[in-house]
Write an enzyme that holds these catalytic residues in place. Structure first.
Site, mmCIF file in Angstrom:
data_model
loop_
_atom_site.group_PDB
_atom_site.id
_atom_site.type_symbol
_atom_site.label_atom_id
_atom_site.label_comp_id
_atom_site.label_asym_id
_atom_site.label_seq_id
_atom_site.Cartn_x
_atom_site.Cartn_y
_atom_site.Cartn_z
ATOM 1 N N SER A 133 37.155 -24.606 -66.028
ATOM 2 C CA SER A 133 37.166 -23.686 -67.070
ATOM 3 C C SER A 133 37.509 -25.229 -68.375
ATOM 4 O O SER A 133 36.439 -26.350 -68.224
ATOM 5 C CB SER A 133 37.984 -23.236 -68.326
ATOM 6 O OG SER A 133 37.226 -22.865 -68.964
ATOM 7 N N ASP B 34 32.809 -25.424 -73.976
ATOM 8 C CA ASP B 34 33.689 -25.818 -72.799
ATOM 9 C C ASP B 34 33.002 -25.934 -71.693
ATOM 10 O O ASP B 34 32.210 -25.609 -71.366
ATOM 11 C CB ASP B 34 35.371 -24.789 -72.460
ATOM 12 C CG ASP B 34 35.201 -23.863 -71.760
ATOM 13 O OD1 ASP B 34 33.964 -23.593 -71.896
ATOM 14 O OD2 ASP B 34 35.917 -22.996 -71.566
ATOM 15 N N ASP C 264 32.157 -20.204 -71.090
ATOM 16 C CA ASP C 264 33.015 -19.149 -72.314
ATOM 17 C C ASP C 264 33.392 -19.859 -73.638
ATOM 18 O O ASP C 264 34.106 -18.509 -74.162
ATOM 19 C CB ASP C 264 33.980 -18.425 -71.364
ATOM 20 C CG ASP C 264 35.083 -19.415 -70.835
ATOM 21 O OD1 ASP C 264 35.234 -20.774 -70.613
ATOM 22 O OD2 ASP C 264 35.741 -18.549 -70.151
#
Length: 447
Positions: A103, A242, A246
């Protein structure tokens, strides 16, 4: 979740080369997941996607080998946003989707997320079942039953069309200048196409991944570059994703940050005004109290979930509501998608802006954020801060110090070895003081 050995709030995550983020573990994880899926009667293929980290190639191969050894077919998607894997898992009627990503973390970290056949995060019971199989030595299935692997070449185009389908056919971004920051991550090749095909004039940054620069001074966790370009180009607004796509944060035309709490308010209030909200809104324990107060003032019910978009989704499903989110930029919009999706969320906010005839700056004026401060205390190993008597006593004193006019939250991060210390209230000086005091107590209390 506290009893899990590997799974945290959002899958498994850590430093590449250190347990469990090693090729050996990923091989075993692929086999264990294959065994768990087969025991549930899910015999279709498993999709694997990844972000742009260099280590993704290594872990993709290891997971593919483990799944094949379990007798499960694999479809490889290549670099794709996390929500794209969720969507494609549904459309391919796959047994599961696997995302290789850490992430918003730097390139030297990586991790694994799983999606169910319906495109939602796996439930706790299935994650626990995978962990049980991880304690079992690998046994390769009969050679005649080994899984096959193939690549899905049209995955980016499928996802671009899906994103555009979440807004009305007549919706366009003609006449709007948008700066996109793709964080050198998984949205680099799909996000620009979505917004260009909807008519926006685009300036794109953070769209040249080299395997090492993901989230490096760009993206939703580093907004300075986006703010600068928005102001220099006199753009209408900026959008930052990011590394895995998401999350989304935005920047106003004057370079001011618009965080996930403010985006949640804009989206919910505008849907409410048009009769499209259909219920209340779910935030998290970290959502600014100003969001709750502003929404309740216009008649919108608000509920808090545990931190993590999977828990936001759980409460939305339980209430049959449609909209929830986190201050970090995770937005869950159930009538559009099954998980947090940065591109889809950005489109929904732009739809609200266009429909209102107002600027983003004007729309966010309906909410006043209360002073809030959060400090991340790094620890050698994760622990529950509320299990320590000295920390609990320090919290009690801090709450008394605020005189009942504030809120304090301590929680262990589900993805990193951090204890998050947060407080909010009416007076910024008081909030700063109690957070700093609590952070020192947590540092001294670290096992």
């Amino acid at each position: 979740m506290s009893q899990r050995k590997y799974f945290g709030t959002d899958g498994i995550r850590g430093h590449v080369g250190e347990s469990p983020i090693t090729p050996e573990f990923m091989l075993h994880l692929g086999w264990a997941a294959g065994q768990a899926f087969k025991r549930k009667g899910q015999h279709n293929s498993v999709l694997i996607g990844k972000d742009t980290r260099l280590s993704g190639y290594m872990f993709e191969s290891a997971l593919e080998a483990g799944l094949s050894a379990a007798g499960v077919d694999v479809k490889l998607l290549g670099p794709m946003p996390t929500p794209a894997i969720a969507y494609l898992t549904r459309t391919f009627r796959a047994s599961a989707g696997i995302v290789i990503s850490a992430s918003h973390n730097p390139h030297h970290d990586n991790g694994i997320k799983f999606f169910s056949p319906s495109g939602t995060k796996l439930d706790d019971a299935l994650e626990a079942e995978i962990e049980r199989w991880l304690d079992t030595p690998i046994e390769v299935c009969d050679p005649n039953e080994l899984g096959k692997a193939s690549r899905v070449d049209d995955a980016p185009g499928r996802y671009v069309e899906f994103c555009k389908s979440t807004v009305p056919n007549e919706f366009t971004l003609d006449g709007m200048h948008i700066v996109l920051d793709c964080a050198h991550g998984a949205t680099y090749h799909v996000a620009p196409k979505v917004f260009q095909e909807l008519g926006a004039q685009l300036t794109v940054i953070g769209a040249n991944p080299d395997g090492l620069n993901i989230n490096l001074n760009v993206g939703s966790t580093h907004l300075d570059a986006l703010k600068q370009v928005v102001v220099e180009k006199k753009a209408d607004l900026g959008i930052a994703f990011d590394g895995d796509g998401d999350r989304v944060l935005m920047v106003d035309q004057d370079g001011s940050e618009v965080d996930g709490d403010e985006l949640l308010y804009i989206l919910a209030s505008q849907r409410h005004a048009r009769g499209r909200l259909h219920g209340g809104v779910v935030g998290t324990l970290m959502t600014n109290l100003g969001v709750e107060l502003a929404l309740r003032e216009i008649g919108i019910e608000f509920e808090r979930a545990s931190v993590g978009d999977r828990y936001v989704m759980e409460r939305l499903l339980a209430n049959n509501w449609l909209v929830g989110g986190e201050g970090s930029g995770h937005m869950v919009i159930r009538d559009c998608t099954s998980t947090g999706d940065g591109i889809v969320s950005a489109l929904q906010v732009l739809l609200a802006i266009r429909g209102s005839g107002k600027t983003m700056a004007q729309l966010r004026q309906g909410m006043s954020k209360l002073p809030q401060k959060m400090v991340n205390v790094r620890v050698a190993q994760r622990f529950d801060p509320l299990s320590r008597a000295d920390i609990v006593e320090a919290m009690r004193r801090a709450e008394a110090d605020l005189g009942g006019a504030g809120r304090i939250l301590l929680r262990a991060s589900g993805t990193e070895p951090l204890i998050r210390v947060m407080a909010e209230g009416q007076n910024a000086d008081d909030i700063n003081r109690v957070v700093d005091q609590l952070a020192r107590v947590v540092e001294q209390s670290t096992p």
